[in-house]
Design a protein around this motif. Structure first.
Motif, mmCIF file in Angstrom:
data_model
loop_
_atom_site.group_PDB
_atom_site.id
_atom_site.type_symbol
_atom_site.label_atom_id
_atom_site.label_comp_id
_atom_site.label_asym_id
_atom_site.label_seq_id
_atom_site.Cartn_x
_atom_site.Cartn_y
_atom_site.Cartn_z
ATOM 1 N N GLU A 240 0.825 -1.209 0.000
ATOM 2 C CA GLU A 240 0.000 0.000 0.000
ATOM 3 C C GLU A 240 0.860 1.260 0.000
ATOM 4 O OE1 GLU A 240 -2.374 -0.624 3.445
ATOM 5 O OE2 GLU A 240 -3.852 -1.874 2.403
ATOM 6 N N ASN A 445 -4.018 11.152 -1.635
ATOM 7 C CA ASN A 445 -3.776 9.805 -1.114
ATOM 8 C C ASN A 445 -4.851 9.383 -0.124
ATOM 9 O OD1 ASN A 445 -1.511 9.477 -2.620
ATOM 10 N ND2 ASN A 445 -0.058 9.754 -0.966
ATOM 11 N N SER A 446 -5.260 10.295 0.761
ATOM 12 C CA SER A 446 -6.263 9.924 1.766
ATOM 13 C C SER A 446 -7.610 9.639 1.112
ATOM 14 C CB SER A 446 -6.401 11.044 2.811
ATOM 15 O OG SER A 446 -6.953 12.227 2.246
ATOM 16 N N THR A 449 -7.459 6.267 -0.816
ATOM 17 C CA THR A 449 -7.556 5.149 0.127
ATOM 18 C C THR A 449 -9.003 4.933 0.562
ATOM 19 O OG1 THR A 449 -5.316 5.548 0.970
ATOM 20 C CG2 THR A 449 -6.812 4.287 2.380
ATOM 21 N N SER A 452 -10.945 3.387 -2.304
ATOM 22 C CA SER A 452 -10.347 2.124 -2.759
ATOM 23 C C SER A 452 -9.920 2.123 -4.222
ATOM 24 C CB SER A 452 -11.323 0.960 -2.502
ATOM 25 O OG SER A 452 -11.630 0.863 -1.138
ATOM 26 N N SER A 454 -6.278 3.533 -6.684
ATOM 27 C CA SER A 454 -4.910 4.006 -6.535
ATOM 28 C C SER A 454 -4.845 5.520 -6.746
ATOM 29 C CB SER A 454 -3.991 3.319 -7.545
ATOM 30 O OG SER A 454 -4.321 3.717 -8.867
#
Length: 536
Positions: A240, A445-446, A449, A452, A454
């Motif tokens: 990850e 990025n948050s 994530t 779900s 990239s």
């Protein structure tokens, strides 16, 4: 000639560096200057330099924070720190962020010139190593073990016993450590193409990919049929953390050093070595998307919402049709099906064999559609194709025509739902940004994530949909909201900055002035002055 961006909040020092160094002599060209970490990050994203020379202590974003951010967006860039003696130990903590050199202040022009030549030599060595044609003996031995494991569907054993045998053999060969537990595996499939789109991947290029992989995770790579296949091993957390950085590093390095473009397909993580063949097939599916699109990198989890079923008995024809349904053109699909049915007819294929082929071909179509659409779409496709209850026709060409129409309808359904899915992903991300822009920790990025996907995929979708980067959109939202609060409320600047996602009032003021052209206080005074004039 390598390019360099210089970042230092001391204007005199920064300008002295630019003026007093014979940059051409040391092999660099200064393409940008920044007075703080935020500006430096913007220049790195825009100019893509080979080297960033940055002070460690700067306002708004320290050199270490800058190195961490640069690593996320341009992992192939080299970074050199300008560091005072007091913060040298502090700066060494950032060794994981591609720090190529530490330069202690104060430093003379002569000393800096000497250090820059050393840095250039290191970058030269990196470029040379990237294109070196030899392979490590350890990698050759590992490749001999893992090549059939990834490419072949046959195995003598199954389940836990087979997995234990594979793990013990991987430990014996030094691929993983005896104490390693809960390892996950991912497969990458990579190829390089020139400006005309020709595949120019050669076996010697395995070394270039390995040079990048070794910085992040355990790996083994081998060359097969115009592609480089890489198996990555690590914990779920390491996957990850590093996986999207790895593929960006490969893509950027290939472009900068080889002047080529890359296509990279990425599988899902699998929890055991016994499932590496499954991961390889997923990576190949993702590679097909990447090769036929302009995205360069495709994660199968971004494109297909469910894992594919076992393809070990699926024939080559089925694989090709699946690929064409995913990303081929209508003409390519028509041409291939015409050739396939002509081959079946010419070879006088027995009726039972044709029935088996048709069952597989129909199942392949439903599998591709179901991977990107919902069950309702699959049911509608089935209702629109009444011939599914009758696999044989008196005229083989009639069979071809019916199946051709079925495939073209399925292709339209899949394309439409993929488009809707991408739009939904983008809309969801933008909605999160709109509702939580006041959170200082909010980032690409948050959000990626949370939903779900990239970061690479989400960034591309947002740019395609809006024409702007995520950072641009977030900054615009924060600045427009701040302006409304400035002009419509009596809140203090500090309060406004906090409500717009900035913990540092000075940094907020800096960003606002850069966006609006004037400071927050000046903006408020200007508005109040105009309002007063109107009331008089």
């Amino acid at each position: 000639m390598y390019t360099i961006v210089i970042a230092d909040d001391e204007a005199e020092l920064r300008q002295a560096l630019v003026r007093r160094i014979d940059w051409e002599e040391v092999g660099f060209q200064v393409v940008g200057e920044a007075e703080n970490g935020v500006e430096a990050l913007e220049l790195v994203e825009k100019l893509e330099p080979d080297l960033l020379l940055t002070d460690v202590r700067m306002p708004f974003m320290s050199g270490i924070e800058l190195a961490r951010a640069v690593r996320e967006i341009r992992p192939n860039i080299q970074i050199a720190f300008l560091s005072g003696f007091d913060d040298f130990t502090y700066a060494q903590q950032a060794i994981q962020y591609n720090i190529i050199s530490y330069l202690l202040k104060p430093i003379s022009s002569k000393e800096l010139t000497k250090e820059l030549k050393k840095i250039k030599k290191k970058i030269d060595d990196k470029f040379e190593e990237f294109t070196r044609k030899n392979a490590e003996q350890e990698q050759q031995n590992l490749a001999a073990f893992f090549t059939p494991l990834l490419l072949d569907s046959f195995s003598d054993g199954q389940g836990k016993e087979r997995e234990q045998v594979l793990v013990q053999e991987a430990i014996r060969k030094g691929f993983i450590k005896p104490e390693s537990t809960y390892m996950c595996y991912t497969v990458l499939v990579t190829s390089f193409r020139d400006g005309d789109g020709n595949n120019c991947t050669v076996e010697d290029a395995v070394n270039a990919v390995n040079m990048i992989l070794r910085k992040y995770m355990r790996y083994v790579s081998f060359y097969t049929d115009g592609r480089i296949v890489s198996l990555l091993a690590g914990t779920k957390a390491s996957h990850e953390k590093y996986l999207h950085i790895i593929v960006e590093d490969i893509s950027q390095s290939v472009k900068r050093i080889m002047n080529l473009t890359s296509s990279i397909g990425v599988s899902r993580m699998v929890p055991g070595l016994g499932r590496c063949h499954e991961a390889y097939l997923e990576a190949m599916d993702a590679f097909g998307y990447a090769r036929r699109s302009d995205m360069g990198v495709s994660f199968i989890s971004d494109i297909e919402r469910t894992a594919t079923f076992d393809q070990e008995t699926v024939q080559a024809a089925v694989n090709e049709i699946e690929s064409l349904l995913r990303s081929g053109t209508e003409d390519e699909l028509r041409t291939y099906l015409g050739q396939l049915f002509e081959q079946l007819e010419q070879e006088d294929t027995p009726a039972m064999n044709i029935q088996l082929v048709m069952v597989q071909l129909i199942a392949a179509v439903f599998r591709v559609v179901y991977a990107v659409a919902d069950s309702e779409a699959v049911q509608n496709l089935q209702k629109s194709s009444p011939f599914l209850g009758q696999l044989f026709f008196e005229n083989p060409r009639e069979m071809e025509e019916r199946y051709m129409a079925f495939c073209l309808t399925a292709r339209e359904v899949a394309a439409e739902h993929r488009k809707k899915s991408n739009s939904a992903i983008c809309d969801r991300a933008l909605a999160i940004m709109e509702s939580r822009f006041a959170d200082p920790e909010l980032s690409l990025n948050s959000i990626s994530t949370e939903i779900s996907v990239s970061p690479n995929y989400l960034s591309t979708l947002i740019k395609r949909s809006t024409g702007n980067t995520f950072i641009d959109l977030l900054t615009r939202k924060r600045m427009e909201t701040a302006k409304e609060m400035l002009l419509g409320t009596s809140m203090k600047i500090r309060e406004i900055s906090e409500k717009c996602g900035y913990n540092d009032q000075h940094y907020f003021s800096y960003c606002f002035k850069k966006y609006e052209g004037i400071s927050p206080n000046a903006c408020r005074r200007k508005f109040e002055s105009k309002l007063s004039d109107l009331l008089e």
